[in-house]
Enzyme design. Structure first.
Site, PDB file in Angstrom:
ATOM      1  CE1 TYR A  97       4.964  -2.031  -9.488  1.00  0.00           C
ATOM      2  CE2 TYR A  97       5.244  -1.775 -11.847  1.00  0.00           C
ATOM      3  CZ  TYR A  97       5.776  -2.036 -10.595  1.00  0.00           C
ATOM      4  OH  TYR A  97       7.123  -2.288 -10.457  1.00  0.00           O
TER       5      TYR A  97
HETATM    6  N1  LIG Z   1      10.956  -7.757 -10.952  1.00  0.00           N
HETATM    7  C1  LIG Z   1      10.649  -6.851 -11.857  1.00  0.00           C
HETATM    8  O1  LIG Z   1      10.477  -7.189 -13.057  1.00  0.00           O
HETATM    9  C2  LIG Z   1      10.542  -5.399 -11.462  1.00  0.00           C
HETATM   10  C3  LIG Z   1      10.445  -4.471 -12.505  1.00  0.00           C
HETATM   11  C4  LIG Z   1      10.359  -3.117 -12.193  1.00  0.00           C
HETATM   12  C5  LIG Z   1      10.380  -2.708 -10.864  1.00  0.00           C
HETATM   13  N2  LIG Z   1      10.470  -3.624  -9.864  1.00  0.00           N
HETATM   14  C6  LIG Z   1      10.481  -3.123  -8.485  1.00  0.00           C
HETATM   15  O2  LIG Z   1      11.577  -3.670  -7.802  1.00  0.00           O
HETATM   16  C7  LIG Z   1      11.270  -3.715  -6.395  1.00  0.00           C
HETATM   17  C8  LIG Z   1      11.627  -5.091  -5.866  1.00  0.00           C
HETATM   18  O3  LIG Z   1      10.773  -6.041  -6.489  1.00  0.00           O
HETATM   19  P1  LIG Z   1      11.220  -7.553  -6.796  1.00  0.00           P
HETATM   20  O4  LIG Z   1      11.064  -7.770  -8.231  1.00  0.00           O
HETATM   21  O5  LIG Z   1      12.500  -7.842  -6.132  1.00  0.00           O
HETATM   22  O6  LIG Z   1       9.994  -8.336  -6.133  1.00  0.00           O
HETATM   23  P2  LIG Z   1       9.871  -9.103  -4.758  1.00  0.00           P
HETATM   24  O7  LIG Z   1       8.410  -9.359  -4.590  1.00  0.00           O
HETATM   25  O8  LIG Z   1      10.820 -10.248  -4.727  1.00  0.00           O
HETATM   26  O9  LIG Z   1      10.403  -8.019  -3.683  1.00  0.00           O
HETATM   27  C9  LIG Z   1       9.618  -7.021  -3.115  1.00  0.00           C
HETATM   28  C10 LIG Z   1       9.763  -7.116  -1.608  1.00  0.00           C
HETATM   29  O10 LIG Z   1       9.031  -6.031  -0.994  1.00  0.00           O
HETATM   30  C11 LIG Z   1       8.362  -6.570   0.108  1.00  0.00           C
HETATM   31  N3  LIG Z   1       7.226  -5.713   0.466  1.00  0.00           N
HETATM   32  C12 LIG Z   1       6.079  -5.544  -0.223  1.00  0.00           C
HETATM   33  N4  LIG Z   1       5.269  -4.699   0.445  1.00  0.00           N
HETATM   34  C13 LIG Z   1       5.938  -4.325   1.566  1.00  0.00           C
HETATM   35  C14 LIG Z   1       5.639  -3.483   2.653  1.00  0.00           C
HETATM   36  N5  LIG Z   1       4.454  -2.844   2.746  1.00  0.00           N
HETATM   37  N6  LIG Z   1       6.556  -3.301   3.623  1.00  0.00           N
HETATM   38  C15 LIG Z   1       7.752  -3.944   3.553  1.00  0.00           C
HETATM   39  N7  LIG Z   1       8.091  -4.782   2.567  1.00  0.00           N
HETATM   40  C16 LIG Z   1       7.182  -4.967   1.585  1.00  0.00           C
HETATM   41  C17 LIG Z   1       7.929  -7.963  -0.329  1.00  0.00           C
HETATM   42  O11 LIG Z   1       7.592  -8.790   0.763  1.00  0.00           O
HETATM   43  C18 LIG Z   1       9.165  -8.421  -1.062  1.00  0.00           C
HETATM   44  O12 LIG Z   1      10.110  -9.000  -0.173  1.00  0.00           O
HETATM   45  C19 LIG Z   1       9.801  -3.333  -6.259  1.00  0.00           C
HETATM   46  O13 LIG Z   1       9.691  -1.972  -5.868  1.00  0.00           O
HETATM   47  C20 LIG Z   1       9.265  -3.520  -7.663  1.00  0.00           C
HETATM   48  O14 LIG Z   1       8.142  -2.699  -7.933  1.00  0.00           O
HETATM   49  C21 LIG Z   1      10.562  -4.972 -10.142  1.00  0.00           C
END
Ligand SMILES: NC(=O)c1ccc[n+]([C@@H]2O[C@H](COP(=O)([O-])OP(=O)(O)OC[C@H]3O[C@@H](n4cnc5c(N)ncnc54)[C@H](O)[C@@H]3O)[C@@H](O)[C@H]2O)c1
Length: 248
Positions: free
Chosen positions: A153
């Site tokens: 990651y």
């Molecule tokens: N929540 C946190 O604490 C956090 C922290 C840092 C970064 N992020 C980043 O924020 C972004 C959103 O994450 P989130 O927290 O909303 O989580 P989440 O799991 O709710 O959202 C991520 C979405 O991406 C979709 N997804 C995954 N792989 C995919 C693919 N191959 N094609 C299309 N869609 C795909 C998932 O189905 C999901 O709907 C991500 O890039 C994550 O790495 C989140």
């Protein structure tokens, strides 16, 4: 000013979903994308109740043909592409490198790195020749800070920031701005999976200067800002939205 045409990948949950709602409330035309038709159509109905024009286009960001179709469908439906939020991502398995698998490393990099690469490739193609465009890649605090146990990651999010800055340079003064937003621990299903237990969550939260998770609206607000003309001199940067975490 004409409404912005906005495309969001991984838009059906969490930060992507909140961003779609925030853009809809601003009067944007929103294309939400993801891998699940039922959730996509439900979100479109919700965005329409907010008065927005909205469409769902199914796309797994690891497949170039699906990403190309997503961008082409957006332009076919709304005539242009102003803002692209490359949000799809996941954390994969966590643990020390000696226990890590090639399968997990490739899967995480396929979505988080190849997905952002493919998305920007086709978004830049669509935006080229327009007067302006804004691409926002979703990185992480772990896009510029290490975390033990997160080889796949962390390396994927460092790559997102490298891709962001490289494409920003390539675009120079073309009018296409390219930035990243780096969430800290944000209240989504991913954060629950990432922390795994209340004890680990509380320990991590205690290291955040704000002593709490961010909420998805706080992330969405930053994404809307950096996409807007208010941010017209900002490109190639990473905006931390993390309750002060990156300062530690
Ligand atoms: N929540 C946190 O604490 C956090 C922290 C840092 C970064 N992020 C980043 O924020 C972004 C959103 O994450 P989130 O927290 O909303 O989580 P989440 O799991 O709710 O959202 C991520 C979405 O991406 C979709 N997804 C995954 N792989 C995919 C693919 N191959 N094609 C299309 N869609 C795909 C998932 O189905 C999901 O709907 C991500 O890039 C994550 O790495 C989140």
């Amino acid at each position: 000013m004409a409404p912005q045409v906005v495309l969001i990948t991984g838009a059906l949950t969490g930060i992507g979903r909140a961003t779609a709602v925030a853009f809809a409330k601003k009067g944007a035309k929103v294309v939400v994308s993801g891998r699940h038709d039922d959730k996509g159509q439900a979100l479109v109905s919700e965005l329409k109740t907010l008065g927005a024009e909205a469409e769902f286009v199914r796309a797994d960001v690891t497949h170039e043909d699906e990403v190309r179709n997503l961008v082409d469908q957006t332009v076919a439906r709304f005539g242009r592409l102003d803002v692209a939020v490359n949000n799809a991502g996941f954390e994969g398995e966590l643990g020390p490198i000696q226990d890590a698998t090639v399968e997990n490393f490739k899967a995480v990099h396929d979505t988080n790195v190849l997905g952002v690469f493919l998305s920007m490739k086709h978004e830049v193609r669509a935006m080229t020749g327009q007067d302006a465009g804004s691409i926002v890649n979703i990185s992480s605090t772990y896009g510029h800070k290490a975390a033990a146990g997160g080889t796949a990651y962390v390396s994927s999010k460092f790559a997102v920031e490298g891709l962001t800055k490289t494409v920003a340079l390539e675009q120079g003064n073309s009018g296409i701005r390219v930035n990243a937003v780096a969430p800290g621990l944000t209240d989504t299903e991913m954060a629950d999976r990432f922390t795994g237990s209340a004890e680990v969550n509380d320990a991590l939260v205690s290291t955040i200067p704000f002593l709490r998770r961010g909420n998805t609206e706080e992330l969405a607000n930053a994404i809307v800002f950096i996409s807007s003309s208010e941010a017209s001199y900002i490109s190639g940067t990473v905006l931390d939205v993390d309750g002060g975490m990156s300062a530690t």
